[in-house]
Each structure stands twice: as C-alpha cells, then as structure tokens.
Design an enzyme around this catalytic site. Structure first.
Site, mmCIF file in Angstrom:
data_model
loop_
_atom_site.group_PDB
_atom_site.id
_atom_site.type_symbol
_atom_site.label_atom_id
_atom_site.label_comp_id
_atom_site.label_asym_id
_atom_site.label_seq_id
_atom_site.Cartn_x
_atom_site.Cartn_y
_atom_site.Cartn_z
ATOM 1 N N SER A 208 4.971 -0.879 4.181
ATOM 2 C CA SER A 208 5.204 -2.220 4.736
ATOM 3 C C SER A 208 5.297 -3.230 3.594
ATOM 4 O O SER A 208 4.467 -3.223 2.680
ATOM 5 C CB SER A 208 4.057 -2.639 5.653
ATOM 6 O OG SER A 208 3.873 -1.690 6.667
ATOM 7 N N GLU B 9 -8.388 -1.560 5.857
ATOM 8 C CA GLU B 9 -7.184 -1.602 6.703
ATOM 9 C C GLU B 9 -7.589 -1.633 8.176
ATOM 10 O O GLU B 9 -7.092 -2.438 8.957
ATOM 11 C CB GLU B 9 -6.309 -0.378 6.426
ATOM 12 C CG GLU B 9 -5.072 -0.336 7.319
ATOM 13 C CD GLU B 9 -4.069 0.733 6.894
ATOM 14 O OE1 GLU B 9 -4.488 1.772 6.367
ATOM 15 O OE2 GLU B 9 -2.873 0.511 7.116
ATOM 16 N N SER C 241 -3.782 6.961 13.262
ATOM 17 C CA SER C 241 -3.301 7.038 14.648
ATOM 18 C C SER C 241 -4.472 7.075 15.632
ATOM 19 O O SER C 241 -5.619 7.365 15.253
ATOM 20 C CB SER C 241 -2.437 8.285 14.817
ATOM 21 O OG SER C 241 -3.246 9.426 14.747
ATOM 22 N N SER D 120 1.293 6.720 2.295
ATOM 23 C CA SER D 120 1.956 7.743 3.112
ATOM 24 C C SER D 120 3.175 8.332 2.416
ATOM 25 O O SER D 120 3.876 7.641 1.676
ATOM 26 C CB SER D 120 2.406 7.138 4.439
ATOM 27 O OG SER D 120 1.322 6.558 5.086
ATOM 28 N N GLN E 176 0.864 -1.192 0.000
ATOM 29 C CA GLN E 176 0.000 0.000 0.000
ATOM 30 C C GLN E 176 0.897 1.238 0.000
ATOM 31 O O GLN E 176 1.596 1.497 0.974
ATOM 32 C CB GLN E 176 -0.851 -0.015 1.273
ATOM 33 C CG GLN E 176 -1.706 1.204 1.493
ATOM 34 C CD GLN E 176 -2.040 1.394 2.976
ATOM 35 O OE1 GLN E 176 -1.380 0.831 3.844
ATOM 36 N NE2 GLN E 176 -3.046 2.186 3.263
ATOM 37 N N GLU F 172 -5.210 9.252 17.777
ATOM 38 C CA GLU F 172 -5.847 10.581 17.824
ATOM 39 C C GLU F 172 -6.823 10.739 16.651
ATOM 40 O O GLU F 172 -7.922 11.280 16.807
ATOM 41 C CB GLU F 172 -4.782 11.692 17.775
ATOM 42 C CG GLU F 172 -3.914 11.804 19.012
ATOM 43 C CD GLU F 172 -2.813 10.737 19.085
ATOM 44 O OE1 GLU F 172 -2.587 10.021 18.078
ATOM 45 O OE2 GLU F 172 -2.195 10.612 20.151
HETATM 46 C C1 LIG Z 1 4.158 -0.012 11.481
HETATM 47 C C2 LIG Z 1 3.674 0.917 10.405
HETATM 48 C C3 LIG Z 1 3.370 0.434 9.164
HETATM 49 C C4 LIG Z 1 2.916 1.294 8.164
HETATM 50 N N1 LIG Z 1 2.655 0.795 6.922
HETATM 51 C C5 LIG Z 1 2.243 1.617 5.946
HETATM 52 C C6 LIG Z 1 2.016 1.142 4.619
HETATM 53 O O1 LIG Z 1 2.179 -0.051 4.324
HETATM 54 N N2 LIG Z 1 1.652 2.018 3.661
HETATM 55 C C7 LIG Z 1 1.465 3.349 3.929
HETATM 56 O O2 LIG Z 1 1.100 4.082 3.018
HETATM 57 N N3 LIG Z 1 1.685 3.849 5.160
HETATM 58 C C8 LIG Z 1 2.074 3.008 6.172
HETATM 59 N N4 LIG Z 1 2.317 3.513 7.424
HETATM 60 C C9 LIG Z 1 2.210 4.957 7.649
HETATM 61 C C10 LIG Z 1 0.994 5.367 8.458
HETATM 62 O O3 LIG Z 1 -0.181 5.286 7.695
HETATM 63 C C11 LIG Z 1 1.262 6.794 8.945
HETATM 64 O O4 LIG Z 1 2.384 6.752 9.793
HETATM 65 C C12 LIG Z 1 0.062 7.368 9.672
HETATM 66 O O5 LIG Z 1 -0.973 7.638 8.773
HETATM 67 C C13 LIG Z 1 0.437 8.665 10.423
HETATM 68 O O6 LIG Z 1 1.042 9.572 9.587
HETATM 69 P P1 LIG Z 1 2.452 10.291 9.949
HETATM 70 O O7 LIG Z 1 3.411 9.199 10.340
HETATM 71 O O8 LIG Z 1 2.811 11.166 8.806
HETATM 72 O O9 LIG Z 1 2.164 11.137 11.253
HETATM 73 P P2 LIG Z 1 1.409 12.557 11.306
HETATM 74 O O10 LIG Z 1 0.178 12.496 10.498
HETATM 75 O O11 LIG Z 1 2.398 13.617 10.989
HETATM 76 O O12 LIG Z 1 1.006 12.613 12.830
HETATM 77 C C14 LIG Z 1 1.927 13.003 13.847
HETATM 78 C C15 LIG Z 1 1.170 13.075 15.157
HETATM 79 O O13 LIG Z 1 0.134 14.071 15.066
HETATM 80 C C16 LIG Z 1 -1.131 13.500 15.406
HETATM 81 N N5 LIG Z 1 -2.168 14.096 14.544
HETATM 82 C C17 LIG Z 1 -2.129 14.234 13.208
HETATM 83 N N6 LIG Z 1 -3.272 14.810 12.758
HETATM 84 C C18 LIG Z 1 -4.052 15.004 13.848
HETATM 85 C C19 LIG Z 1 -5.358 15.545 14.036
HETATM 86 N N7 LIG Z 1 -6.078 15.980 12.997
HETATM 87 N N8 LIG Z 1 -5.851 15.608 15.294
HETATM 88 C C20 LIG Z 1 -5.137 15.132 16.356
HETATM 89 N N9 LIG Z 1 -3.878 14.630 16.234
HETATM 90 C C21 LIG Z 1 -3.359 14.552 14.999
HETATM 91 C C22 LIG Z 1 -0.988 12.029 15.116
HETATM 92 O O14 LIG Z 1 -1.900 11.270 15.903
HETATM 93 C C23 LIG Z 1 0.461 11.763 15.527
HETATM 94 O O15 LIG Z 1 0.541 11.560 16.906
HETATM 95 C C24 LIG Z 1 2.769 2.669 8.433
HETATM 96 C C25 LIG Z 1 3.073 3.166 9.710
HETATM 97 C C26 LIG Z 1 3.514 2.309 10.692
HETATM 98 C C27 LIG Z 1 3.828 2.866 12.041
#
Ligand SMILES: Cc1cc2nc3c(=O)[nH]c(=O)nc-3n(C[C@H](O)[C@H](O)[C@H](O)COP(=O)(O)OP(=O)(O)OC[C@H]3O[C@@H](n4cnc5c(N)ncnc54)[C@H](O)[C@@H]3O)c2cc1C
Length: 416
Positions: free
Chosen positions: A188, A271, A394, A156, A153, A396
C-alpha cells in the site's frame, strides 16, 4: 507564577500544564483551520461516497499528498506533530494524555487528511524507534513525523502472506552493504513512498522464522521498481515492488542479523492496533447514514432490518469498549497482544454485518446503479470489505491467534 511553571511531579520538566497545552492547541487550530459546524446528516445532500479505499488518479494522489504534507509540516512546526515522541528524535516528550487532548481539540476542526502517513507513522516509525540504529532514527523519524517523507511496509510476497516467514526476497551481505533481490506485493502506498520497511531472507539454511532480517530501504534507490495494481474497486492504491541488486547500508538494518521475525512482529502488532483501533468503528460508515438509508427506502419498520441495524450498533459499541481496554494496557506500559487481533476481527465482522444490512435495505440498487443518491454508492464499501478482511492478517488467521493464545486450543498441525 504561571501555570506552566508550577512543578507537578507527574509531568516531565518544562511540560506545559494540560490546560495551557489545550489552549495553545485550540489557538493554533483557530488560526490555521476551519472550525467544523454542527453537521446533521441529511439524506440526499452532500457526498454519498462511503468507499473504503480511495479511488484517485495519479494526479489526484499527488495533489492530495501535497495538501497533506503542507498540513503535517505546519502542525509539526507548531509542536503538535509528534507530541509523545522522544525529544532527541524530534518529538515533544509529553505523556499520552497530551496526545488525547490534541486529538479531541483537533476533531473540532476541519483539517486535511493525513491518511497517506498512516502506515509510516502507525507501523514503520514505531518499529524504527524500537529496532533501528541511532543513525536511522535521526535520519528518518523527524522527517516522517513532519510529513516530509512517506513510508510503506514491504512484507508480503506472491508466496508469503499469512505465512510471512516463507518470504523469499534475498539480502546478501557485501561489506558494509546488503544487496537485495526479489519481489514484494500488495504494498500500500509504495507509489508515493520515500522509504520502506522491508523484511528479507538473509540465511536460507536456518529455520524459516530465524533466517530473516529487517531493513529500512530507500524507495528511490537504483533497482527499486514500483508497479501499481488495480483493485476490484477500480482504484490502484497498492503495488508490486521489484528489487534488482538494490543496495542497503548495514546501518539501515533493523535489529539483529537474522532477528527480523521480532522486527516484523513489532510492526504487525502496531498494524492490527491501527486497523482495529479507534472507537471500534474506524472505516465503518456512520450509523446515522445506515439508519437514514433504511428510512429513505421505507424499511425502518421492517423487523429484519431493525434487527440487523441493532446488531451493527451493539457490536460497534462492544468493540469500542474492547479497544479502550487495549489502549489502557498500552497507556500502562504493557504490550497488547491478542486484543489487537480481537479489535481487527471485531471491526471486519461488523463490516460484514453492515453489508448484510445494506443488502436488506437497498436490494438490487446496491449492485446495479439506478442513479439514485446513496444507493449504488454503497457498492464501493461492499467491494472494499474483502480487502479489509485480508489486510493486516486475515480473519481466519486472527481466529487462529485467538483460539491458540486466548482460548488455549491446540495449535493447528504444521503442514507436512
Ligand atoms: C488492502 C490490502 C492492503 C495491503 N497492504 C499491504 C502492505 O502495505 N504491505 C504488505 O506487506 N502487505 C500488504 N497486504 C497484504 C496482506 O498482508 C496479505 O494479503 C495477507 O497477509 C494475506 O496473505 P495472502 O494474500 O498471501 O493470502 P494467503 O496467506 O495465501 O491466504 C489465502 C487464504 O487462506 C487463508 N489462510 C491462510 N493461512 C491460514 C491458516 N493458517 N489457517 C486458516 N486459514 C488460512 C487466509 O485466511 C485466506 O483466506 C495488503 C493486503 C490488502 C488486501
């Protein structure tokens, strides 16, 4: 007249009776797999690995994949691989009751893990089925369900996670093809994937949710570069993926041009269902293991520990019932919505409770190895929980969805 031939209006024509199907499934598994013995958990015996993410070398990953593939192909060729799928794309066209029978019988046997196919079959394949052209459905669905190919997928990006609609990877149309440039992250399984579902920006002039388009991309195409990322647990199961002038045929588009947000939502709903699904405890260590840890550390009479263990077990049961409601909705042909967010949030909240209980039970041996069985090994679980709280939306963000869509609270203000 055999049982198979009896006409039952609730069954598709030619479908075996459920009891015949169950007997066939059991006979296949008896011939091809080892029956599980009744295992009682004994503290100090067997593996103490409770990690949430596999910590495998590249060579081990490839060996695991080969074993998974052989098993997936054997199961598929015997007619148990895609039980509910449409027959025109390689499925067996049977109602979900048959899938439940297979899962129940298969649980009696020890079989190779099929987790490498989890994202592909749990998220990408349903999206292909819902939004792809017939050409793409025919090209990939059977191969995916047979385990011939692995899918990932590609959503991100470094500046687009929770706010997925901000993604910047560009796809520009060139005749019958699209040319893709950009970077994805946290992908992933990309290191072993053959295809990926990618969401790209196709019109930067439109409001951000409306200028996106989904595609199926060949991960072996020229210009695709996969770089593994090491996570804090030590392993490297996710990746950065770079796209430099990668060409995708227009036939591999998912849904309408600039209709990618709908495509992405289909995947995200699936998902959340696959992360939070099951009995409400997928990914949680068996409670027996926790209780035995308390006994081994002579904490079984500690009132705080007892309270913490009770909370984990109660919440696991409650999450199980919530999930059954969501599954019943799916079985009734309805779309589960916030239930999936609730399921995901319940699971990760219980993982956090488990970590609290572990720290009361194990104390410093949770974070510094004493060499004792079943103690420091839990640190792999502890270190994996933050990833589970982020992946697939997440905590949140799940709370925002529940607040707005279930409780009807006002939407959070849009950023200025
Ligand atoms: C183990 C793992 C596997 C993954 N596998 C995949 C994959 O296969 N394909 C893929 O595309 N992605 C994958 N991801 C990515 C995952 O989808 C993103 O990490 C996730 O969507 C969060 O985005 P970010 O890391 O950019 O954090 P951000 O969006 O930058 O968030 C940072 C912090 O801000 C908080 N936050 C953000 N927006 C808000 C809001 N509106 N209100 C309150 N709090 C908020 C979040 O909760 C978090 O604590 C994976 C992530 C992990 C950890």
């Amino acid at each position: 007249m055999t049982v198979t031939e009896q006409a039952d209006p609730s069954r598709p024509a030619g479908a075996p009776a459920p009891e015949v199907f169950e007997a066939e499934a059991r006979a296949f598994l008896e011939a091809n797999a080892e029956r599980r013995t009744v295992e009682s958990f004994v503290w100090g015996q067997g593996s103490d690995d409770v990690g949430l993410f596999p910590e495998r070398t590249r060579a081990q990953q490839l060996a695991d994949l080969a074993a998974s593939r052989t098993w997936a192909q054997t199961v598929f060729d015997a007619g148990f691989g895609w039980i509910t799928g449409p027959q025109e794309y390689g499925g067996r066209g049977l109602p979900s009751e048959y899938q439940r029978i297979w899962s129940r019988v298969a649980a009696e046997f020890r079989t190779p893990s099929l987790s490498v196919y989890g994202i592909g079959l749990g998220m990408v394949a349903p999206t292909i089925l819902a939004h792809a052209t017939d050409e793409v459905k025919e090209a990939y669905l059977r191969k995916m369900w047979r385990g011939d190919i692995v899918a990932c997928q590609l959503f991100s990006e470094p500046s687009a996670g929770s706010d997925l609609a901000s993604l910047q990877t560009r796809a520009v149309r060139d005749g019958d093809e699209w040319v893709v440039n950009g970077q994805k992250v946290w992908t992933s399984g990309a290191q072993v994937s053959d295809i990926g579902e990618i969401i790209c920006r196709t019109d930067p002039e439109l409001p951000k949710h409306r200028g996106l388009t989904g595609f199926v991309v060949d991960m072996h195409a020229p210009g695709v570069e996969v770089r593994p990322l090491r996570q804090m647990t030590g392993g490297a199961s996710f990746n950065e993926v770079f796209f430099s002038d990668v060409r995708i045929p227009d036939s591999h588009r998912l849904g309408e041009v600039n209709g990618g947000w709908t495509v992405a939502l289909t995947t995200l709903m699936n998902e959340r269902a696959s992360i939070g699904g099951g009995a409400g405890g997928a990914g949680l260590p068996a409670t027996t293991r926790l209780i035995e840890a308390a006994r081994a550390m002579d904490k079984q009479h500690d009132p705080l520990v007892r309270q913490q263990l009770a909370e984990v077990i109660i919440n696991e049961r409650v999450a199980g019932y919530t999930n059954r409601r969501a599954m019943a909705k799916i079985a009734a042909g309805q779309l589960p919505g916030p239930e999936m967010s609730l399921a995901k949030l319940s699971l990760t909240a219980n993982m956090v409770r488990t970590c609290d209980a572990l720290s009361s039970i194990l104390g410093p041996s949770l974070v510094a190895s004493t060499g004792a069985w079943g103690t420091f090994a839990w640190s792999q679980f502890l270190l994996g929980v933050p990833g589970m709280r982020i992946a697939g939306g997440s905590d949140e963000v799940m709370r925002n969805i529940l607040g707005e869509r279930v409780l009807g609270l006002p939407k959070e203000p849009a950023p200025k």
